[in-house]
Motif scaffolding. Structure first.
Motif, mmCIF file in Angstrom:
data_model
loop_
_atom_site.group_PDB
_atom_site.id
_atom_site.type_symbol
_atom_site.label_atom_id
_atom_site.label_comp_id
_atom_site.label_asym_id
_atom_site.label_seq_id
_atom_site.Cartn_x
_atom_site.Cartn_y
_atom_site.Cartn_z
ATOM 1 N N ILE A 526 0.445 46.856 84.170
ATOM 2 C CA ILE A 526 -0.969 48.473 83.400
ATOM 3 C C ILE A 526 -1.945 47.727 82.233
ATOM 4 N N PHE A 527 -1.594 46.991 81.841
ATOM 5 C CA PHE A 527 -2.444 45.856 81.424
ATOM 6 C C PHE A 527 -3.600 45.149 81.464
ATOM 7 N N GLN A 528 -3.400 44.067 82.693
ATOM 8 C CA GLN A 528 -4.366 43.841 83.880
ATOM 9 C C GLN A 528 -5.158 44.622 84.216
ATOM 10 N N LEU A 529 -4.618 46.099 84.623
ATOM 11 C CA LEU A 529 -5.437 46.824 85.766
ATOM 12 C C LEU A 529 -6.652 47.806 84.730
ATOM 13 N N ILE A 530 -5.831 48.076 83.420
ATOM 14 C CA ILE A 530 -6.784 48.244 82.232
ATOM 15 C C ILE A 530 -8.023 47.627 82.053
ATOM 16 N N THR A 531 -7.647 46.163 81.399
ATOM 17 C CA THR A 531 -7.805 45.269 81.253
ATOM 18 C C THR A 531 -9.399 45.156 82.394
ATOM 19 N N LYS A 532 -8.977 44.737 83.834
ATOM 20 C CA LYS A 532 -10.597 44.890 84.984
ATOM 21 C C LYS A 532 -11.082 46.408 84.470
ATOM 22 N N LEU A 533 -10.378 46.862 84.767
ATOM 23 C CA LEU A 533 -11.050 48.151 85.440
ATOM 24 C C LEU A 533 -12.179 48.568 83.816
ATOM 25 N N THR A 534 -12.333 48.305 82.201
ATOM 26 C CA THR A 534 -13.233 47.894 81.331
ATOM 27 C C THR A 534 -14.360 47.086 81.904
ATOM 28 N N LYS A 535 -13.661 46.010 82.536
ATOM 29 C CA LYS A 535 -15.560 45.152 82.772
ATOM 30 C C LYS A 535 -16.249 45.724 84.043
ATOM 31 N N GLU A 536 -15.069 46.366 84.609
ATOM 32 C CA GLU A 536 -16.220 46.574 86.060
ATOM 33 C C GLU A 536 -16.839 48.160 85.843
ATOM 34 N N GLU A 537 -16.301 48.508 84.100
ATOM 35 C CA GLU A 537 -17.275 49.575 84.470
ATOM 36 C C GLU A 537 -17.655 50.007 83.462
ATOM 37 N N GLY A 538 -16.812 48.824 82.775
ATOM 38 C CA GLY A 538 -17.573 49.229 81.370
ATOM 39 C C GLY A 538 -18.222 50.447 80.404
ATOM 40 N N ILE A 539 -16.484 50.615 80.446
ATOM 41 C CA ILE A 539 -15.612 51.670 79.730
ATOM 42 C C ILE A 539 -14.769 51.255 78.902
ATOM 43 N N VAL A 540 -15.045 51.873 77.374
ATOM 44 C CA VAL A 540 -14.406 51.466 76.509
ATOM 45 C C VAL A 540 -12.687 52.176 76.551
ATOM 46 N N PHE A 541 -11.589 51.570 76.063
ATOM 47 C CA PHE A 541 -10.374 51.873 75.821
ATOM 48 C C PHE A 541 -9.739 52.026 74.960
ATOM 49 N N SER A 542 -8.688 52.566 74.820
ATOM 50 C CA SER A 542 -8.866 52.482 73.089
ATOM 51 C C SER A 542 -7.175 51.835 72.951
ATOM 52 N N LEU A 543 -5.748 51.378 72.240
ATOM 53 C CA LEU A 543 -4.710 51.283 72.706
ATOM 54 C C LEU A 543 -3.410 51.403 71.440
ATOM 55 N N ALA A 544 -2.576 52.933 72.166
ATOM 56 C CA ALA A 544 -1.963 53.073 71.137
ATOM 57 C C ALA A 544 -0.880 51.884 70.710
ATOM 58 N N GLU A 545 -0.454 52.000 69.647
ATOM 59 C CA GLU A 545 0.554 51.093 68.473
ATOM 60 C C GLU A 545 1.654 52.019 68.651
ATOM 61 N N THR A 546 1.673 53.279 68.565
ATOM 62 C CA THR A 546 3.132 54.158 68.615
ATOM 63 C C THR A 546 2.301 55.647 68.999
ATOM 64 N N SER A 547 3.644 56.419 68.662
ATOM 65 C CA SER A 547 3.562 57.659 69.412
ATOM 66 C C SER A 547 2.814 58.584 67.810
ATOM 67 N N HIS A 548 2.940 57.642 66.945
ATOM 68 C CA HIS A 548 2.594 58.894 66.480
ATOM 69 C C HIS A 548 1.110 58.430 65.828
ATOM 70 N N THR A 549 1.260 59.840 65.278
ATOM 71 C CA THR A 549 -0.567 59.749 65.149
ATOM 72 C C THR A 549 -1.042 60.477 64.020
#
Ligand SMILES: [Zn+2]
Length: 805
Positions: A526-549
């Motif tokens: 999953i990490f690999q796929l998301i890393t690839k998509l950020t590069k290919e599509e120039g998109i910014v993802f955020s990473l969740a460290e906990t379910s708590h907000t």
């Protein structure tokens, strides 16, 4: 003649003639070559680049004053068959090219000395080929003249448009199609003095040349352009009289909308000329005016091509002078304007902003960065996502046509749309700057290329999940790829704030959550796929460290709703608006790489609809869907399907009782008599030719996910008016009161539009019908509202309502 034959011929001609070189400028979607012939004397060919550069200086007021226009060859561009089924034009281009290549006539040799002719034989190869195949397929040995014969009646979508059914003769300023993108580059490289645009009209007509209706000229077009058009017109008149061909002028057609090949030149210091020949659409045909033959129509097109050259030659002082003074005046006019520049910004969506800038730069409009942050009218414009256009520049008039929001017009009839203000179409913040000092204070470096979006994924691999904000225009493309990889994806129906890497991040309605647990893929994959998509599509993802907000919903909340990948059925074919259908196909296919199954309406009832969860009905009438088909749709809806209907398709759904929308129409005038001569004028004035209105938008509704303003400009080109729903949750988009932003509407229609619905939802058990009263995807440049349409596709499935009114 098919397009490949045209290519062979022109290639051979260019090979044998020292007067011609052939230059390709684009490829069509079906991989056909778009090219022009550069035709001039061998002497001019040997210094072609020098000629071009010097000519181009005519459009640069900083240097143009010192040019000696007596010695400069003109640049004339001849353009044929932008509408593919108007084939007398492209067929005429061969004769014109041959004549210019072979003639030993002194007159022609003089033309070639004094002009560089850019001959574009076929502006729409894909449509042209569709039409040629149709006509040739129906060719009879004995001449078939009966006009009801199948050969004269192309089936849907016909050859007028390009591969995705776009009218290329509306795209000149919008530049969304590859044919136009290449062509406008050529145009701006050469800045022709005259450009012709050869068309066909209905078979029962004669021949038309411009000038058209004077009162319907765009206010940014100077009077001198119309005068020159008339002067050139005298030559067409004489040439057509000489061969005894009937014609008309100064009626019916106009030059208001700058997206056409005959009006784009008018806002570029040139003279655009529209020709309309009565079209055979075959070989020989019976008409109200007697027999019309293909050779006759070709002959007229050749004749006016040559009269254009003759007129241009005789106006070889006036035309360059016009080009030069047009741009000198532009600077003067800009100086008189109280507005000194426009500043615009879109911090949330760099991709949409880039598409906006792309249009400006294509037309050689100078766009600049800010050198510091700036605040005006409560809106802050920061250096990273804001840009500035000073008005004092050569393309002043075109900029004004893109930014001004006219509501008053000297005429109430428009051949095409009455408004195309780009900031509205892109739903982008902009402000005017009225102080020259402020402008000079904040203006930074010029922008020469579209800024590149670099995506990012801050942090290491997560074992909780990843978050994709629904802000960037291309977020849907990324979501679709995640879903295609088999990942469970969820959409946030409420906003929340969380911390990542020590930063507080606020995410809004519509944020996509990709949890790590419960997936078919391993955490590392999953990490690999998301890393690839950020590069290919120039998109910014955020990473969740906990379910708590920190605030709002937590990541395990039920308010993050699982969403299924869209499987899209798009109805196409006879009785359906091919433009609206093509815009949807293009949007999903080209922009978002989402496959679309195109079917005919008759197929409903014979296919398994359960393989699809989205059914799209573009505007049209659907009387060929059988009762069995209607039942099938009903059952499919009850089981959870999402039906998206555009404009007139909603009428049909109402007629068969699927929806209960309340359509409003103008009440009839009380009995009175009027002069018959006013009939067509009054009918025309009752239309809404394509105008822009302000609408309220519910940002918490799935249709409004990812948007950041409570109002949105909407384009309307129909006269459908629908009341908002009784269910208070079912009309997420509706017009404000007094909503006109730009364009023409008459008073009676205006009363009906106040607070009427733009998007309205009807629940059908587990499914729903999403009615778009307007076309949100108009000509592929309505980047604001086409996001609402994409939201309907991805999030329509999550809409639930208390009642289905
Ligand atoms: Zn046409």
């Amino acid at each position: 003649m098919t397009h490949d034959k045209l290519v062979y011929y022109m290639t051979a001609l260019a090979e044998y003639s020292d007067r011609i070189i052939l230059e390709e400028y684009a490829l069509s979607f079906e991989d056909r070559s778009l090219f022009h012939l550069i035709i001039t004397s061998p002497g001019n060919h040997s210094r072609l680049e020098e000629i071009r550069k010097e000519h181009l200086q005519l459009s640069d007021p900083e240097v143009s004053a010192s040019l000696d226009i007596n010695e400069m060859p003109l640049v004339i561009r001849l353009g044929y068959s932008v509408h593919g089924n108007e084939s007398s034009a492209a067929n005429a281009s061969l004769l014109v090219a041959y004549y210019l290549a072979a003639s030993r006539d002194e007159k022609i040799l003089n033309y070639l000395d004094q002009m560089v002719i850019l001959l574009d034989p076929c502006l729409n190869p894909d449509g042209f080929n569709r039409h040629a195949s149709w006509v040739n397929t129906h060719k009879s040995t004995v001449p078939m003249t009966d006009e009801i014969s199948r050969g004269f009646r192309e089936t849907w979508p016909g050859g007028r448009t390009n591969h995705y059914w776009f009218d290329l003769n509306r795209d000149w300023i919008l530049v969304q199609q590859p044919e136009t993108r290449g062509r406008v580059d050529v145009y701006q490289r050469w800045m022709p003095n005259v450009q012709t645009d050869h068309h066909e009209m209905e078979a029962g007509s004669s021949f038309f040349y411009q000038p058209g209706v004077a009162s319907r000229t765009h206010p940014m077009t100077p009077q001198r352009t119309i005068e020159l058009t008339s002067l050139i017109g005298n030559y067409h008149s004489k040439a057509l009289d000489d061969i005894g061909s009937l014609f008309f002028s100064e009626e019916r057609f106009d030059d208001f909308y700058y997206g056409k090949g005959s009006s784009y030149p008018d806002v570029n210091g040139s003279v655009g000329i529209l020709f309309e020949q009565a079209g055979v659409r075959g070989f020989i045909r019976e008409t109200g005016n007697g027999l019309l033959t293909f050779p006759f129509t070709i002959r007229n097109q050749v004749t006016v091509s040559l009269s254009t050259l003759e007129a241009s030659y005789n106006l070889r002082k006036e035309l360059p002078e016009h080009l030069r003074s047009f741009y000198q005046e532009a600077i003067k006019l800009a100086g008189q304007n109280i507005i000194k520049g426009y500043i615009f910004s879109e911090p949330d969506d760099p991709s949409r902003l880039n598409h906006f800038i792309d249009i400006l730069i294509k037309h050689r409009i100078h766009v600049y960065h800010l050198n510091k942050d700036y605040t005006s009218g409560g809106i802050s414009f920061n250096t990273s996502s804001s840009f500035i256009i000073p008005l004092k520049q050569p393309q002043y008039r075109l900029i004004e046509s893109f930014f001004r929001a006219d509501k008053k017009f000297s005429d109430s009839i428009f051949y095409d749309i009455s408004a195309w203000a780009l900031p509205y179409a892109f739903n982008i913040n902009y402000h005017t700057i009225t102080s020259q000092k402020t402008l000079e204070d904040i203006i930074g470096e010029e922008l020469y290329d579209i800024p590149e979006n670099t995506g990012s994924l801050p942090g290491e691999m997560s074992n909780i999940g990843y978050l994709l904000p629904w802000k960037d225009y291309y977020a849907p493309k990324v979501l679709y790829q995640l879903q295609s990889a088999g990942l469970v994806t969820k959409v946030a129906s409420e906003p929340f704030t969380f911390t990542a890497g020590g930063d507080q991040i606020q995410l809004g309605y519509g944020t996509i959550f990709i949890p790590v647990s419960g997936q078919k893929l391993e955490a590392g994959e999953i990490f690999q796929l998301i890393t690839k998509l950020t590069k290919e599509e120039g998109i910014v993802f955020s990473l969740a460290e906990t379910s708590h907000t920190l605030s709002g919903i937590d990541l395990g909340s039920q308010k993050l709703v699982s969403i299924k990948k869209p499987h899209v059925l798009l109805l196409t074919g006879e009785d359906i608006n091919s433009q609206e259908a093509g815009e949807i196909w293009h949007l999903l296919d080209i922009r978002f790489a989402i496959p679309v199954t195109l079917i005919e309406q008759e197929q409903i009832g014979y296919i398994n609809m359960n393989d699809y969860n989205i059914l799209i009905m573009p505007g049209g009438s659907y009387n060929n869907i059988s009762l069995v088909g209607q039942d099938e749709i009903q059952t499919w809806l009850k089981n959870g399907g999402t039906l998206i209907a555009i404009s007139r398709a909603n009428k049909w759904l109402n007629d068969i009782g699927f929806t209960k929308l309340k359509f409003n129409t103008i009440s009839k005038d009380t009995a009175m008599t009027k002069s018959y001569k006013d009939l067509s004028r009054e009918r025309g004035a009752m239309e809404i030719p394509g105008s822009i209105f302000n609408a309220n938008l519910d940002l918490s509704h799935p249709i409004g996910y990812g948007m950041n303003k409570y109002t949105i400009p909407v384009f309307k080109d129909n006269t459908l008016f629908v009341d908002i729903a009784k269910n208070p949750y079912a009309t997420p988009v509706y017009y404000t009161s007094d909503p006109l932003l730009s364009g023409f509407i008459n008073e009676k229609n205006y009363k009906l539009i106040d607070n009427s619905a733009v998007v309205i939802i009807t629940s059908v058990q587990s499914g729903r019908i999403i009615s778009f009263i307007e076309n949100p995807n108009f000509r592929a440049f309505w980047f604001g509202t086409n996001k609402l349409f994409i939201n309907a596709i991805f999030f329509g499935q999550t809409i639930s309502q208390a009642s289905g009114e």
